[in-house]
Design an enzyme around this catalytic site. Structure first.
Site: not given
Length: 487
Positions: A283, A339, A436
């Protein structure tokens, strides 16, 4: 999370001159030049790669200068040089600013421009190996009537090192060292090959003989090439595991040498695998909440420090390709399955105390409830973007507790078997936007190294409850397949 520079030991200035001589004879001789006369230096190449840059790199170089650098290797060795970054003003036939590589037995090679520019002649991925034990790099820039820094060309960054005579195969090799052990009259030359510990380990070791160009033979006259493999998960400056407090702390240089800082659609993280792959979250490349994604978005990767400004000085590592797991669905905003992504760098990275890879998991015991691990990153902290690498010590949470926590809040996010959760509902923690793609690592007591068990994927808010991670173990086969060229 969504919604949820070691410089080579060189001098550019001649030791015999601290400035521009004022003598008339010198001015007449060099009147064609606008700046100082030629500067020279001599470098001694070593086993480990060292950096050589244009003056002031990565800042724009000045106009009207000439610098020559002679790189010399010990007796019995040659010099290898390869450019990692090259950005000179392009010109027809490189008649303007240029870099020239020359050594005995070969015609000089002149380069200018940038990769992909229609004008100029950049060196690209070509490597230069001297036929003797020395190589000269000459950097020339044309005089200009304009401001000397009024252009956007930053020059070059090159790596140089020693290689064995008759070297003919490409190496990524920060990894391989060679020690000459031949006596006068010996033919062929014998070289004791070894890997640069503790950053690499040998898959095949011993005294090898350079019998013919590009061929190494062992004592039994069997062909063998020394393979140096990166050592993963063993920082030279490991984190102190005896701390008892949870929460955020500032990382010391070398604590998390696998940590990458990425800039794609925003800041993110990642972890080095081997010497040319970055493990990250899908992502960060294809965000769930992005309405108008730009095509051919640039992917920037930085390594080697705990301070972002220092990482930027060390330079971006160009990405060759991006591989996103096929299970990732960008248009499913509440489903972060798959992911995970891999970034293959254009060049292998020389490993050292501040750049080392992390290991991959191989068993479920690394996910047992209560096991303490560490997550590091450059994410937001108390509403502010951090410029220093931070880390938190957090436990693997019981799966049922995380499920209950989501249900209590009536959250629609998918919590699949290919994910796990980390944190303590009663404790605040620091995983937030910008983290992230960074990894959660635990210590493997059996293998005695650090393992990346999770990738920061999603969460509800910052500093509260639990955070949810991509379970790396579920994707190890896919990771290895991509890295080995099978997927």
């Amino acid at each position: 999370m969504p919604g949820p520079r070691v410089w080579g030991k060189y001098l550019w200035r001649s030791p015999h001159s601290k400035g521009c001589p004022g003598a008339m004879w010198w001015l007449l001789l060099w009147g064609v030049l606008q700046a100082c006369p030629t500067r020279g230096s001599v470098l001694l190449a070593q086993e480990l790669p060292q950096q050589l840059t244009s003056p002031g790199y990565p800042e724009p170089y000045g106009k009207g200068q000439e610098s020559s650098t002679d790189i010399k290797a010990p007796e019995g060795f040659a010099v290898r040089l390869v450019f990692q970054d090259f950005d000179l003003e392009p010109s027809q036939d490189c008649a303007g600013d240029s870099v020239t590589i020359s050594f005995v037995g070969s015609d000089p090679s002149q380069f200018c421009g940038q990769q992909g520019s229609p004008l100029g002649r950049p060196p690209g991925q070509r490597e230069f190996v001297s036929s003797g034990r020395s190589l000269r790099l000459t950097f020339r820039t044309q005089p200009s009537s304009e401001n000397k820094t009024a252009h956007l060309h930053k020059g070059f960054l090159a790596l140089y090192q020693t290689v064995a005579v008759n070297y003919s195969q490409p190496i990524s090799e920060a990894s391989r060292g060679s020690e000459a052990i031949n006596a006068p009259g010996d033919n062929p030359a014998k070289v004791q090959n070894h890997c640069q510990e503790p950053y690499y380990q040998a898959a095949a070791a011993g005294a090898l003989t350079c019998a013919t160009p590009g061929t190494w033979k062992d004592r039994q006259d069997g062909e063998e090439v020394l393979q140096c493999m990166p050592v993963c998960g063993r920082p030279v400056t490991p984190i102190a595991q005896n701390q008892t407090t949870l929460g955020s702390s500032r990382a010391k240089l070398g604590n998390f040498p696998w940590q990458a800082f990425t800039s794609i659609h925003g800041r993110g993280g990642g972890a080095l695998l081997g010497d040319r792959w970055i493990l990250t979250a899908a992502h960060t490349i294809y965000p769930k909440d992005s309405v108008s994604l730009r095509k051919n978005q640039s992917v920037n990767v930085f390594l080697g420090h705990t301070a972002i400004d220092e990482m930027l000085k060390l330079g971006n590592h160009p990405v060759h390709r991006v591989v996103v797991h096929p299970d990732y669905r960008q248009n499913e905003s509440h489903n972060f399955s798959g992911d995970i992504a891999l970034l293959e760098l254009q060049h292998s990275i020389p490993l050292g105390p501040n750049v080392l890879p992390v290991c991959l998991p191989d068993n479920e015991t690394l996910y047992r409830s209560g096991l303490l691990g560490y997550v590091s990153g450059f994410g937001m902290e108390m509403g502010w973007l951090t410029t220093e690498l931070k880390y938190s010590r957090l436990p693997v949470a019981p799966r049922e507790a995380c499920n209950a926590w989501l249900q209590k809040r009536q959250r629609p996010e998918v919590f699949s078997d290919n994910m796990f959760c980390v944190g303590d509902e009663t404790q605040r923690h620091s995983v937030c936007q910008g983290d992230s793609g960074s990894v959660y690592v635990v210590w493997d007591n059996h293998a005695h190294h650090w393992v990346a068990t999770g990738i920061v994927s999603w969460g509800i808010g910052c500093g509260e409850g639990y955070d949810f991670y991509t379970k790396v173990l579920s994707y190890v086969d896919w990771i290895k397949g991509v890295m080995n060229g099978k997927n």
